[in-house]
Design an enzyme around this catalytic site. Structure first.
Site, PDB file in Angstrom:
ATOM      1  N   ASP A   1       0.830  -1.214   0.000  1.00 27.93           N
ATOM      2  CA  ASP A   1       0.000   0.000   0.000  1.00 27.93           C
ATOM      3  C   ASP A   1       0.864   1.265   0.000  1.00 27.93           C
ATOM      4  O   ASP A   1       1.991   1.257   0.490  1.00 27.93           O
ATOM      5  CB  ASP A   1      -0.918  -0.028   1.239  1.00 27.93           C
ATOM      6  CG  ASP A   1      -2.112   0.894   1.087  1.00 27.93           C
ATOM      7  OD1 ASP A   1      -2.371   1.375  -0.034  1.00 27.93           O
ATOM      8  OD2 ASP A   1      -2.796   1.129   2.105  1.00 27.93           O
TER       9      ASP A   1
ATOM     10  N   ASN B   1     -10.971  -2.613  -5.458  1.00 27.81           N
ATOM     11  CA  ASN B   1     -10.191  -1.713  -6.330  1.00 27.81           C
ATOM     12  C   ASN B   1     -10.831  -1.547  -7.715  1.00 27.81           C
ATOM     13  O   ASN B   1     -10.494  -0.621  -8.455  1.00 27.81           O
ATOM     14  CB  ASN B   1      -8.736  -2.190  -6.486  1.00 27.81           C
ATOM     15  CG  ASN B   1      -7.886  -2.021  -5.247  1.00 27.81           C
ATOM     16  OD1 ASN B   1      -6.951  -2.789  -5.005  1.00 27.81           O
ATOM     17  ND2 ASN B   1      -8.182  -1.016  -4.422  1.00 27.81           N
TER      18      ASN B   1
END
Ligand code: IPE
Ligand code: IPE
Ligand code: MG
Length: 249
Positions: free
Chosen positions: A25, A73
């Site tokens: 991330d 996502n």
């Protein structure tokens, strides 16, 4: 300590995590800090991917699972998704030979049917190409959501019950684990998340029941072997109790 010294310390410590999972991330923030578009961070994240694959292989981990693209996502802007899929395809096409030379088997976890055909075909081809490799498994979690994975497992069990192949009373933890995408892999011993976020974001919910967490503020594109080794050394100092009491008490 140098990278080499860290590696030697890990190996001499024994207790190598069999399975490391990483929530990669912070790509967007890394790019933003440089005044660049988010995709610039995704491009640079590929250096970190290469580093951790090599790092895990070098210390003898059996499995590495990288969270590359979540089910959620898909809600990102179409242009960003397109770049991510292209990067995945390029990574796989470029690294295929290297994976086989290093005896690493590639596997994908997730609802692959949603992935664009060009990227999906490249992955299927690379999985086939590395299928006889056995030193380490590299799992790419793509279009992956842990709740979706559990839904798929429940449906599979339901089908077996409907056809009379399975009695509901015979369902135990093992039967559920066998229906997850991670069937055959040990549960992760160590879960690393970069960029300082303190959440799971729908990753391996079933499998991390007793996993050790390591959260670092390093943004994914900056993450290198030394960072991985620091995380593993930290893991080696932990006492895992699995609900029991300390052996010395
Ligand atoms: C991780 O970086 C990559 C993916 C989730 C695909 P992000 O794109 O989430 O970066 P941040 O969290 O916005 O910085
Ligand atoms: C988790 O990161 C998914 C991946 C790393 C692929 P996100 O950036 O999507 O997670 P949230 O939205 O911050 O929870
Ligand atoms: Mg993020």
């Amino acid at each position: 300590m140098s990278e080499q010294q860290l590696k030697e310390q890990i190996i001499s410590g024994g207790n190598i995590p069999r399975h490391v999972a990483i929530i990669m991330d912070g790509n967007g923030r890394w790019a933003q800090e440089r005044g660049k578009p988010r995709v610039f961070g995704h491009q640079h994240g590929m250096h970190a991917v290469r580093a951790v694959v090599e790092g895990c292989r070098d210390v003898g981990c059996e499995a590495l699972t990288l969270y590359a693209f979540s089910e959620e996502n898909w809600k990102r802007p179409a242009a960003e998704i397109k770049v991510l899929m292209r990067l995945l395809r390029h990574y796989i096409e470029r690294e295929r030979n290297n994976l086989r030379e290093n005896d690493i088997r590639l596997q994908c976890l997730g609802r692959m049917e949603k992935v664009a055909p060009a990227a999906r075909e490249a992955m299927e081809e690379a999985m086939e190409y590395t299928s006889s490799c056995s030193s380490m498994v590299l799992n790419l979690a793509i279009s992956y959501g842990s709740r979706a994975e559990i839904v798929d497992a429940v449906r599979a069990l339901g089908r077996e019950i409907a056809t009379g192949k399975l009695d509901p009373g015979d369902i135990g933890e093992e039967q559920i684990a066998e229906k997850l995408y991670t069937d055959g892999l040990p549960d992760p011993d160590l879960l690393i998340r970069t960029s300082g976020e303190m959440r799971i974001s729908n990753f391996l919910l079933w499998q991390i029941a007793y996993t050790e967490f390591y959260i670092t503020s390093v943004l994914w594109p900056d993450f290198r072997k030394a960072d991985l080794y620091e995380a593993i050394l930290d893991f080696q100092k932990r006492e895992r109790r699995f609900g029991m009491v300390k052996s010395s008490v």
